[in-house]
Design a protein around this motif. Structure first.
Motif, PDB file in Angstrom:
ATOM      1  N   LYS A 209       1.032  -4.537   3.180  1.00 63.75           N
ATOM      2  CA  LYS A 209      -0.305  -4.409   3.753  1.00 63.75           C
ATOM      3  C   LYS A 209      -0.374  -5.200   5.068  1.00 63.75           C
ATOM      4  O   LYS A 209       0.381  -6.161   5.248  1.00 63.75           O
TER       5      LYS A 209
ATOM      6  N   GLU B 221       4.646   0.082   1.371  1.00 64.53           N
ATOM      7  CA  GLU B 221       4.807  -0.739   2.587  1.00 64.53           C
ATOM      8  C   GLU B 221       3.883  -1.947   2.476  1.00 64.53           C
ATOM      9  O   GLU B 221       2.875  -1.919   1.753  1.00 64.53           O
TER      10      GLU B 221
ATOM     11  N   ASP C  68       6.821  -8.690   7.035  1.00 65.85           N
ATOM     12  CA  ASP C  68       7.314  -7.310   7.055  1.00 65.85           C
ATOM     13  C   ASP C  68       8.408  -7.157   8.113  1.00 65.85           C
ATOM     14  O   ASP C  68       8.134  -7.180   9.316  1.00 65.85           O
TER      15      ASP C  68
ATOM     16  N   GLN D   7       0.861  -1.183   0.000  1.00 61.65           N
ATOM     17  CA  GLN D   7       0.000   0.000   0.000  1.00 61.65           C
ATOM     18  C   GLN D   7       0.901   1.237   0.000  1.00 61.65           C
ATOM     19  O   GLN D   7       2.006   1.206   0.546  1.00 61.65           O
ATOM     20  N   PRO D   8       0.419   2.321  -0.625  1.00 62.73           N
ATOM     21  CA  PRO D   8       1.251   3.526  -0.684  1.00 62.73           C
ATOM     22  C   PRO D   8       1.439   4.131   0.700  1.00 62.73           C
ATOM     23  O   PRO D   8       0.542   4.065   1.551  1.00 62.73           O
ATOM     24  N   VAL D   9       2.603   4.717   0.900  1.00 59.29           N
ATOM     25  CA  VAL D   9       2.906   5.326   2.189  1.00 59.29           C
ATOM     26  C   VAL D   9       3.862   6.494   1.950  1.00 59.29           C
ATOM     27  O   VAL D   9       4.605   6.491   0.962  1.00 59.29           O
ATOM     28  N   SER D  10       3.829   7.481   2.831  1.00 56.45           N
ATOM     29  CA  SER D  10       4.800   8.579   2.712  1.00 56.45           C
ATOM     30  C   SER D  10       6.190   7.999   2.906  1.00 56.45           C
ATOM     31  O   SER D  10       6.397   7.124   3.742  1.00 56.45           O
ATOM     32  N   SER D  11       7.116   8.496   2.138  1.00 53.74           N
ATOM     33  CA  SER D  11       8.451   7.894   2.186  1.00 53.74           C
ATOM     34  C   SER D  11       9.517   8.981   2.065  1.00 53.74           C
ATOM     35  O   SER D  11       9.348   9.962   1.349  1.00 53.74           O
TER      36      SER D  11
ATOM     37  N   PRO E  53       4.668  12.316  -0.124  1.00 52.26           N
ATOM     38  CA  PRO E  53       3.456  11.531   0.172  1.00 52.26           C
ATOM     39  C   PRO E  53       3.215  10.454  -0.892  1.00 52.26           C
ATOM     40  O   PRO E  53       3.489  10.678  -2.086  1.00 52.26           O
ATOM     41  N   ASP E  54       2.727   9.317  -0.427  1.00 57.25           N
ATOM     42  CA  ASP E  54       2.333   8.204  -1.322  1.00 57.25           C
ATOM     43  C   ASP E  54       3.423   7.786  -2.305  1.00 57.25           C
ATOM     44  O   ASP E  54       3.143   7.380  -3.433  1.00 57.25           O
TER      45      ASP E  54
END
Lengths: 368, 332
Positions: free
Chosen positions: A292, A290, A299, A272-276, A285-286
C-alpha cells in the motif's frame, strides 16, 4: 487424532478397499481415468513421496496446478529480482528455492558467483534481521509466495516501518491462488475436480474458496498425510457424482471456515490487490499483492529503478502448460534431457515443490 | 586473544601457537621431532589413505564441532573401506580474528577424539588468512590405515538377495547443524551423530564373513549413497520406508523444514551390504555389543538396472534419485 494416525497403514488399506469400487465405477462411467488437479506443490510431492499417486494410477490421473510460488512467478519479475543485485550496495535476501531459477540472462546462483551479495533466508523476519546487522547495505527481500508466506512479509514490512529500519525493502511478487483457479475454470479445461491447497486454506479458510460453488466445481481442501490424500480423492469423487457440489473442508484439524483472521488482517493492512502477470496464465486481475502507498518506503519497486529487461523464457520450456494442468512433465521434450535439476531450464525443475522436479525424482523410470 | 596474521608468518608467534595449542594437545614423539616430515612404521598389509576437508559453518553444533568431525570423518572413510586407522595429519587454515580459546577448545576436542580412536596425529600445518577470506577455521585431515582384509569389500562382491543394513537413526547431523545455523532450538536438542565407527566395523569384519560392502552416508545422505551403489553394480536396491530408523524428534524437525531425511547427512552411520543369512546376526551384534539400538535391515538387493526404489508404508513404490543441489526448506 494424532498425525501418526493419518499415516496408519491399516487405516489406509481399509479406506483404499472402500474407495476402489467407487473409483472403478466412476472411471467406467467416464470412459477414462478421473482427472484431478492437485493445486498445491506440497500435494504434488506428497502424492509421489508416499506412493499414493502410483496406488491410484489405474483410476486417477493427477494434474498439477499453479501451486508452486516460484513456478508461477513471471519471467519479467525474475529478471528484475536478479538485476536488483547489480545495484550498488544491495544485499539480496531470498528463499533458497529462488536461487537456481533461470532468468533470461542469469540466475541468483550465477550472480552470487559474480560477486553479488545474495543471502538465503527462511523468512522475511530473517531478512529484516540482516538489514539491522548490515546498516550500510540495502537489503531487498524477494517476496515470492502465496497467502501462506505473504503475512510474514507483511509483519516484517510493518516492523521496518514502525522501527524506522530504512535499509529494508521487499520486492513483492506475492500472489493469491483463488484468481488463478478461477481463471483455470473459466478457460476450457478437462479437470473433474480440484484438491485445494491445505496451507493456503489455513489462511483464507474454506470461505476463501466458496466462489467455486458458483461454478459447481467439485473441490476438497485436503491435508498432506497419506490418509489425507486418499480420503480427499475419495470425497472428491463422491462429490463429482452429486448434482450440486460444495467445497468440502477435509482438513478441519488445520483449516477453519473463516481461516486465520489475524493473518488476513495483516495482509489487508500492508498489501492491496493488483493485476499480476502469472507464468502460464498471463495477466490476472486482483491476483497480486502490492504494498500500500503508506509502505512505499519498504517497496523495492519504488525504491529502485531499472531498465525494463527484455525477458523471454527458454524455447521449448512448457512450465506454463504444466502448472495449468495441460500436460505432465513427461510430455515435455526438454524434461530430464536438457532440463534437469542440475541444469534447470524452467522454474518447475528448480523448486523442491515444482512438478518437473517432483517427477524427475519420483516418477521416472516406470515401475520396479 | 585473537589469531593475528603474524601467527602465520613462520616467526615467533607461529612457534608459540604451534607449541601452546597444537603440541600441547596432540603430544607425541613424531610431533616433538618438529621435522618437515614424519617417519612412520606400519605393520605389513595394504596401506590405505584418505583425505577430507572440513569447512562446516557454524564451527560448533549440538553434539560436536569442526575438530571432532575432522577426526571422525576421515577415520570413518578409512573404516568403511576396511582399514584400521593408524595415523592422521591435519592442516589448519585460520582466519585472522579467530578467538584463540575457541581454537584451543576445538584442537583439544580433536586430540581427545583421536586418542579415543587410538590414532596419532603425526604431522600438521597452520596457515592464517586475512579476515574475511575464510570462515573462522578450515581443517584438512589425511588418515593412514592398514587394511587387514584386502579385496574383501568391493562393489563387485554385492549380490542379489543381499540385505541393506544401517547402524542407527538417520539425518541427525544435518538437523543438528541446521538448528545451530538457523537458531532453531529443539527441546531436547537434536545432537549430531558425529562418532568414530572403526572399532565397531573391525569387530564386525572379524566376526562376519558375508559383509560385502560398506559406505558412510555423509553428504547426500542414505539416498545418494545407495544410488551410487546401484549405479556401480547395475543392481536394484529396494528400501522399506517402514524400517528406516528416523527418531520422532528428527521426523518433527524435517517436517517443519520440509526436508527429506533420506537426503540429509550423517556422521556416525554406516550402510552395510550383508549376505541374507548373516543379516540378522549382524544387527544383533551391533545392538548388543555396540549399543546401536536402532540398527536394522532397511532393504535388499535384487537384479535390476541400477535403480533405487522405496516401498512406502502404504504399499506404493517410488524411485529414489541422487541428491541434486542442497536440500532447501520449503516456502509454501
Amino acid at each position: 487424532m494424532k498425525v501418526q494416525s493419518y499415516r496408519d497403514p491399516t487405516l489406509f488399506s481399509q479406506l483404499l478397499e472402500k474407495a476402489i469400487p467407487l473409483l472403478l465405477e466412476v472411471r467406467e462411467s467416464l470412459g477414462r481415468k478421473i482427472r484431478m488437479m492437485e493445486v498445491c506443490g506440497t500435494h504434488t510431492v506428497s502424492f509421489s513421496k508416499t506412493g499414493v499417486r502410483e496406488l491410484l494410477s489405474d483410476f486417477v490421473e493427477l494434474m498439477s496446478g499453479p501451486g508452486c510460488p516460484v513456478c508461477v512467478t513471471d519471467q519479467t519479475d525474475l529478471d528484475r529480482m536478479i538485476s536488483l543485485g547489480q545495484q550498488k550496495g544491495t544485499m539480496i535476501a531470498t528463499y533458497g528455492d529462488m536461487m537456481k531459477v533461470p532468468g533470461t540472462h542469469s540466475t541468483l546462483v550465477q550472480e552470487r558467483a559474480n560477486g553479488v551479495d545474495v543471502r538465503m533466508v527462511n523468512s522475511a523476519t530473517q531478512a529484516l534481521e540482516l538489514a539491522i546487522e548490515h546498516p550500510h547495505h540495502e537489503v531487498v527481500f524477494l517476496g515470492v509466495g502465496f497467502e501462506t508466506t505473504a503475512p510474514s512479509a507483511a509483519l516484517a514490512i510493518q516492523r521496518a516501518s514502525r522501527e524506522n529500519i530504512r535499509n529494508f525493502s521487499v520486492y513483492s511478487a506475492h500472489k493469491c491462488t483463488p484468481p488463478a483457479l478461477e481463471a483455470l475454470i473459466q478457460a476450457k479445461h478437462e479437470i473433474d475436480g480440484f484438491l485445494l491447497p491445505g496451507h493456503v486454506s489455513v489462511i483464507i479458510g474454506r470461505k476463501g474458496w466458496s466462489f467455486l460453488e458458483r461454478y459447481n466445481q467439485p473441490a476438497v481442501i485436503g491435508g498432506f498425510e497419506p490418509l489425507d490424500l486418499l480420503a480427499s480423492t475419495y470425497i472428491l469423487v463422491k462429490e463429482m457424482r452429486k448434482p450440486r457440489r460444495q467445497v468440502v473442508n477435509h482438513y478441519r484439524r488445520m483449516v477453519k471456515e473463516d481461516g486465520n483472521e489475524r493473518a488476513q488482517q495483516v495482509l489487508g493492512e500492508v498489501f492491496q490487490p493488483v493485476s499480476s502477470q502469472w507464468r502460464g496464465f498471463g495477466m490476472l486481475p486482483d491476483s497480486g499483492l502490492e504494498l500500500k502507498p503508506f509502505y512505499r518506503d519498504q517497496d523495492a519497486k519504488f525504491r529502485f529503478s531499472w531498465e525494463a529487461p527484455r525477458s523471454r523464457s527458454v524455447r521449448g520450456c512448457r512450465c506454463g502448460e504444466v502448472i495449468t494442468g495441460k500436460l505432465t512433465p513427461l510430455s515435455c521434450g526438454l524434461f530430464a534431457k536438457t532440463c534437469t535439476p542440475e541444469k534447470p531450464l524452467g522454474p518447475c525443475m528448480v523448486s523442491s515443490e515444482g512438478t518437473c522436479s517432483t517427477y524427475y525424482f519420483y516418477e521416472r523410470g516406470g515401475k520396479p | 586473544m585473537k589469531i593475528l596474521l603474524s601467527h602465520g608468518d613462520g616467526g615467533k608467534l607461529t612457534h608459540e601457537l604451534v607449541k601452546n595449542i597444537f603440541h600441547r594437545a596432540f603430544h607425541n614423539d613424531h610431533l616433538q621431532e618438529e621435522g618437515d616430515a614424519a617417519a612412520l612404521t606400519l605393520a605389513s598389509g595394504n596401506i590405505m589413505v584418505s583425505t577430507d576437508s572440513y569447512v562446516i559453518s557454524p564451527m560448533h553444533f549440538p553434539g560436536g564441532n569442526i575438530g571432532k568431525l575432522a577426526i571422525t570423518g576421515t577415520m570413518n572413510d578409512l573404516a568403511v573401506s576396511g582399514a584400521i586407522p593408524q595415523y592422521i595429519t591435519a592442516g589448519f587454515i585460520l582466519e585472522e580474528g579467530l578467538d584463540m580459546e575457541e581454537l584451543r577448545g576445538i584442537v583439544q576436542s580433536m586430540a581427545h577424539t583421536a586418542q579415543q580412536a587410538g590414532v596419532r596425529l603425526v604431522a600438521g600445518d597452520t596457515k592464517v588468512v586475512e579476515r574475511g577470506k575464510g570462515d573462522g577455521l578450515y581443517i584438512n585431515t589425511t588418515g593412514i590405515g592398514i587394511n587387514r582384509h584386502p579385496g574383501r569389500l568391493a562393489y563387485s562382491c554385492i549380490q542379489p538377495g543381499d540385505r541393506i543394513l544401517i547402524n542407527g537413526a538417520i539425518a541427525e547431523h544435518t538437523i543438528a547443524v541446521l538448528s545451530a545455523r538457523a537458531g532453531l532450538e529443539f527441546s531436547p536438542p537434536i545432537l549430531s551423530d558425529c562418532a568414530s565407527l572403526h572399532s565397531m566395523i573391525q569387530s564386525l569384519l572379524d566376526q562376519f564373513h558375508s559383509i560385502r560392502f560398506m559406505r558412510d552416508p555423509t553428504r547426500g545422505g542414505v539416498a545418494t549413497t545407495l544410488q551410487e551403489i546401484a549405479l556401480k553394480t547395475s543392481l536394484d536396491l529396494e528400501l522399506y520406508e517402514e524400517h528406516l530408523p528416523v527418531t520422532d524428534q528428527v521426523r518433527g524437525a524435517v517436517e517443519i523444514l520440509g526436508l527429506d531425511p533420506l537426503y540429509l547427512a550423517n556422521e556416525g552411520k554406516v550402510i552395510l551390504i550383508v549376505g541374507e543369512q548373516e543379516a540378522d546376526a549382524v544387527i544383533k551384534w551391533m545392538r548388543e555389543k555396540f549399543d546401536q539400538q536402532l540398527a536394522g535391515v532397511i532393504g535388499r538387493v535384487r537384479k535390476g538396472q541400477g535403480k533405487v526404489w522405496l516401498k512406502t508404508a502404504f504399499g506404493g513404490t517410488r524411485r529414489i534419485e541422487m541428491l541434486s543441489g542442497a536440500p532447501l526448506p520449503r516456502i509454501c
